[in-house]
Write a protein that holds these residues in place. Structure first.
Motif, PDB file in Angstrom:
ATOM      1  N   SER A  16      58.513  55.686  36.437  1.00  0.00           N
ATOM      2  CA  SER A  16      58.682  54.318  36.907  1.00  0.00           C
ATOM      3  C   SER A  16      59.848  54.214  37.884  1.00  0.00           C
ATOM      4  O   SER A  16      59.738  53.574  38.936  1.00  0.00           O
ATOM      5  CB  SER A  16      58.900  53.388  35.711  1.00  0.00           C
ATOM      6  N   ARG A  17      60.939  54.844  37.548  1.00  0.00           N
ATOM      7  CA  ARG A  17      62.108  54.807  38.436  1.00  0.00           C
ATOM      8  C   ARG A  17      61.818  55.496  39.774  1.00  0.00           C
ATOM      9  O   ARG A  17      62.215  55.019  40.828  1.00  0.00           O
ATOM     10  CB  ARG A  17      63.301  55.442  37.745  1.00  0.00           C
ATOM     11  N   LYS A  18      61.113  56.621  39.714  1.00  0.00           N
ATOM     12  CA  LYS A  18      60.755  57.338  40.941  1.00  0.00           C
ATOM     13  C   LYS A  18      59.842  56.488  41.824  1.00  0.00           C
ATOM     14  O   LYS A  18      60.013  56.428  43.036  1.00  0.00           O
ATOM     15  CB  LYS A  18      60.068  58.657  40.603  1.00  0.00           C
TER      16      LYS A  18
ATOM     17  N   PHE B 105      53.515  47.836  36.761  1.00  0.00           N
ATOM     18  CA  PHE B 105      52.823  48.453  35.631  1.00  0.00           C
ATOM     19  C   PHE B 105      51.429  47.870  35.458  1.00  0.00           C
ATOM     20  O   PHE B 105      51.209  46.691  35.705  1.00  0.00           O
ATOM     21  CB  PHE B 105      53.596  48.183  34.331  1.00  0.00           C
ATOM     22  N   VAL B 106      50.522  48.710  34.981  1.00  0.00           N
ATOM     23  CA  VAL B 106      49.252  48.232  34.445  1.00  0.00           C
ATOM     24  C   VAL B 106      49.470  48.158  32.946  1.00  0.00           C
ATOM     25  O   VAL B 106      49.885  49.136  32.311  1.00  0.00           O
ATOM     26  CB  VAL B 106      48.082  49.177  34.783  1.00  0.00           C
ATOM     27  N   VAL B 107      49.203  46.975  32.382  1.00  0.00           N
ATOM     28  CA  VAL B 107      49.459  46.745  30.955  1.00  0.00           C
ATOM     29  C   VAL B 107      48.226  46.108  30.328  1.00  0.00           C
ATOM     30  O   VAL B 107      47.732  45.089  30.818  1.00  0.00           O
ATOM     31  CB  VAL B 107      50.674  45.808  30.761  1.00  0.00           C
ATOM     32  N   SER B 108      47.739  46.708  29.253  1.00  0.00           N
ATOM     33  CA  SER B 108      46.621  46.085  28.543  1.00  0.00           C
ATOM     34  C   SER B 108      47.141  44.849  27.819  1.00  0.00           C
ATOM     35  O   SER B 108      48.305  44.793  27.416  1.00  0.00           O
ATOM     36  CB  SER B 108      45.986  47.065  27.555  1.00  0.00           C
ATOM     37  N   LYS B 109      46.280  43.867  27.661  1.00  0.00           N
ATOM     38  CA  LYS B 109      46.703  42.612  27.019  1.00  0.00           C
ATOM     39  C   LYS B 109      47.229  42.840  25.614  1.00  0.00           C
ATOM     40  O   LYS B 109      48.092  42.111  25.141  1.00  0.00           O
ATOM     41  CB  LYS B 109      45.553  41.610  26.995  1.00  0.00           C
ATOM     42  N   ASP B 110      46.709  43.875  24.921  1.00  0.00           N
ATOM     43  CA  ASP B 110      47.180  44.139  23.558  1.00  0.00           C
ATOM     44  C   ASP B 110      48.390  45.082  23.530  1.00  0.00           C
ATOM     45  O   ASP B 110      48.848  45.489  22.473  1.00  0.00           O
ATOM     46  CB  ASP B 110      46.047  44.692  22.693  1.00  0.00           C
ATOM     47  N   LEU B 111      48.899  45.442  24.710  1.00  0.00           N
ATOM     48  CA  LEU B 111      50.081  46.282  24.902  1.00  0.00           C
ATOM     49  C   LEU B 111      49.892  47.723  24.413  1.00  0.00           C
ATOM     50  O   LEU B 111      50.863  48.469  24.283  1.00  0.00           O
ATOM     51  CB  LEU B 111      51.323  45.664  24.236  1.00  0.00           C
ATOM     52  N   SER B 112      48.667  48.129  24.161  1.00  0.00           N
ATOM     53  CA  SER B 112      48.428  49.507  23.722  1.00  0.00           C
ATOM     54  C   SER B 112      48.492  50.489  24.892  1.00  0.00           C
ATOM     55  O   SER B 112      48.573  51.700  24.684  1.00  0.00           O
ATOM     56  CB  SER B 112      47.078  49.614  23.013  1.00  0.00           C
ATOM     57  N   PHE B 113      48.453  49.978  26.107  1.00  0.00           N
ATOM     58  CA  PHE B 113      48.505  50.810  27.311  1.00  0.00           C
ATOM     59  C   PHE B 113      49.495  50.195  28.282  1.00  0.00           C
ATOM     60  O   PHE B 113      49.334  49.039  28.684  1.00  0.00           O
ATOM     61  CB  PHE B 113      47.112  50.888  27.954  1.00  0.00           C
ATOM     62  N   ILE B 114      50.529  50.942  28.640  1.00  0.00           N
ATOM     63  CA  ILE B 114      51.508  50.511  29.635  1.00  0.00           C
ATOM     64  C   ILE B 114      51.824  51.728  30.486  1.00  0.00           C
ATOM     65  O   ILE B 114      52.315  52.736  29.973  1.00  0.00           O
ATOM     66  CB  ILE B 114      52.813  49.995  28.991  1.00  0.00           C
ATOM     67  N   ARG B 115      51.510  51.639  31.777  1.00  0.00           N
ATOM     68  CA  ARG B 115      51.772  52.761  32.672  1.00  0.00           C
ATOM     69  C   ARG B 115      52.363  52.254  33.985  1.00  0.00           C
ATOM     70  O   ARG B 115      51.906  51.263  34.539  1.00  0.00           O
ATOM     71  CB  ARG B 115      50.495  53.527  33.007  1.00  0.00           C
ATOM     72  N   PRO B 116      53.381  52.965  34.483  1.00  0.00           N
ATOM     73  CA  PRO B 116      53.967  52.600  35.776  1.00  0.00           C
ATOM     74  C   PRO B 116      53.067  53.044  36.926  1.00  0.00           C
ATOM     75  O   PRO B 116      52.382  54.072  36.834  1.00  0.00           O
ATOM     76  CB  PRO B 116      55.281  53.377  35.783  1.00  0.00           C
ATOM     77  N   PHE B 117      53.083  52.261  37.992  1.00  0.00           N
ATOM     78  CA  PHE B 117      52.338  52.583  39.202  1.00  0.00           C
ATOM     79  C   PHE B 117      53.136  52.153  40.416  1.00  0.00           C
ATOM     80  O   PHE B 117      54.084  51.365  40.308  1.00  0.00           O
ATOM     81  CB  PHE B 117      50.974  51.880  39.209  1.00  0.00           C
ATOM     82  N   HIS B 118      52.732  52.639  41.581  1.00  0.00           N
ATOM     83  CA  HIS B 118      53.412  52.251  42.810  1.00  0.00           C
ATOM     84  C   HIS B 118      53.087  50.791  43.137  1.00  0.00           C
ATOM     85  O   HIS B 118      52.069  50.252  42.716  1.00  0.00           O
ATOM     86  CB  HIS B 118      53.069  53.184  43.967  1.00  0.00           C
ATOM     87  N   VAL B 119      53.952  50.170  43.888  1.00  0.00           N
ATOM     88  CA  VAL B 119      53.908  48.731  44.175  1.00  0.00           C
ATOM     89  C   VAL B 119      52.562  48.265  44.722  1.00  0.00           C
ATOM     90  O   VAL B 119      52.099  47.176  44.405  1.00  0.00           O
ATOM     91  CB  VAL B 119      55.061  48.362  45.143  1.00  0.00           C
ATOM     92  N   HIS B 120      51.912  49.079  45.517  1.00  0.00           N
ATOM     93  CA  HIS B 120      50.684  48.645  46.182  1.00  0.00           C
ATOM     94  C   HIS B 120      49.406  49.137  45.486  1.00  0.00           C
ATOM     95  O   HIS B 120      48.325  49.079  46.064  1.00  0.00           O
ATOM     96  CB  HIS B 120      50.701  49.066  47.650  1.00  0.00           C
ATOM     97  N   TYR B 121      49.492  49.568  44.262  1.00  0.00           N
ATOM     98  CA  TYR B 121      48.339  50.121  43.553  1.00  0.00           C
ATOM     99  C   TYR B 121      47.110  49.198  43.523  1.00  0.00           C
ATOM    100  O   TYR B 121      45.999  49.661  43.798  1.00  0.00           O
ATOM    101  CB  TYR B 121      48.743  50.510  42.129  1.00  0.00           C
ATOM    102  N   PRO B 122      47.229  47.911  43.218  1.00  0.00           N
ATOM    103  CA  PRO B 122      46.022  47.070  43.120  1.00  0.00           C
ATOM    104  C   PRO B 122      45.258  46.903  44.428  1.00  0.00           C
ATOM    105  O   PRO B 122      44.083  46.581  44.430  1.00  0.00           O
ATOM    106  CB  PRO B 122      46.542  45.717  42.652  1.00  0.00           C
ATOM    107  N   PHE B 123      45.926  47.099  45.556  1.00  0.00           N
ATOM    108  CA  PHE B 123      45.257  46.855  46.828  1.00  0.00           C
ATOM    109  C   PHE B 123      45.457  47.997  47.812  1.00  0.00           C
ATOM    110  O   PHE B 123      45.295  47.838  49.005  1.00  0.00           O
ATOM    111  CB  PHE B 123      45.725  45.533  47.451  1.00  0.00           C
TER     112      PHE B 123
END
Length: 120
Positions: A46-48, A69-87
């Protein structure tokens, strides 16, 4: 923290099942609420990513929202991604993320209360 996108019925990595949200955070928000939920490896990643692509946050939202981050609503999945990941162009105009009204949350625990539109 800001939530602006959702991924209906996500299947990211075969690990994130169900609805997921795109969460953008400042460094202090990531430190205070998100990092305690991540492995040391994911914190480092995440820091990188924030250092590498954080400068793009000014184009897409606010310049201080460099931890994403992409986070599941139930918080079982939390992963860092680069700022422009969704688009990012990697999706070739087929991103699974959909825009939603901006929602500000103080903690990830509030994500379970966010309504995901059913029409998607």
């Amino acid at each position: 923290m800001l939530v602006r996108y959702f991924w209906k019925n996500s299947d990211l990595y075969g690990l994130c099942h169900g609805d997921a949200l795109w969460v953008e955070a400042t460094a202090s928000e990531a430190e205070s609420d998100i990092f305690s939920r991540l492995s040391e490896e994911d914190i480092s990643e995440s820091r990188k990513l924030a250092e590498k692509t954080g400068h793009l946050a000014a184009r897409f939202s606010r310049p201080d929202l460099t931890f994403c981050f992409v986070v599941s609503k139930d918080l079982s999945f939390i992963r860092p991604f680069h700022v422009h990941y969704p688009f990012h162009q990697l999706w070739n105009a087929y991103s699974p993320f959909r825009k939603m009204p901006d929602i500000n949350v103080k903690t990830l625990d509030e994500l379970s209360e966010i309504h995901i539109p059913q029409e998607y």
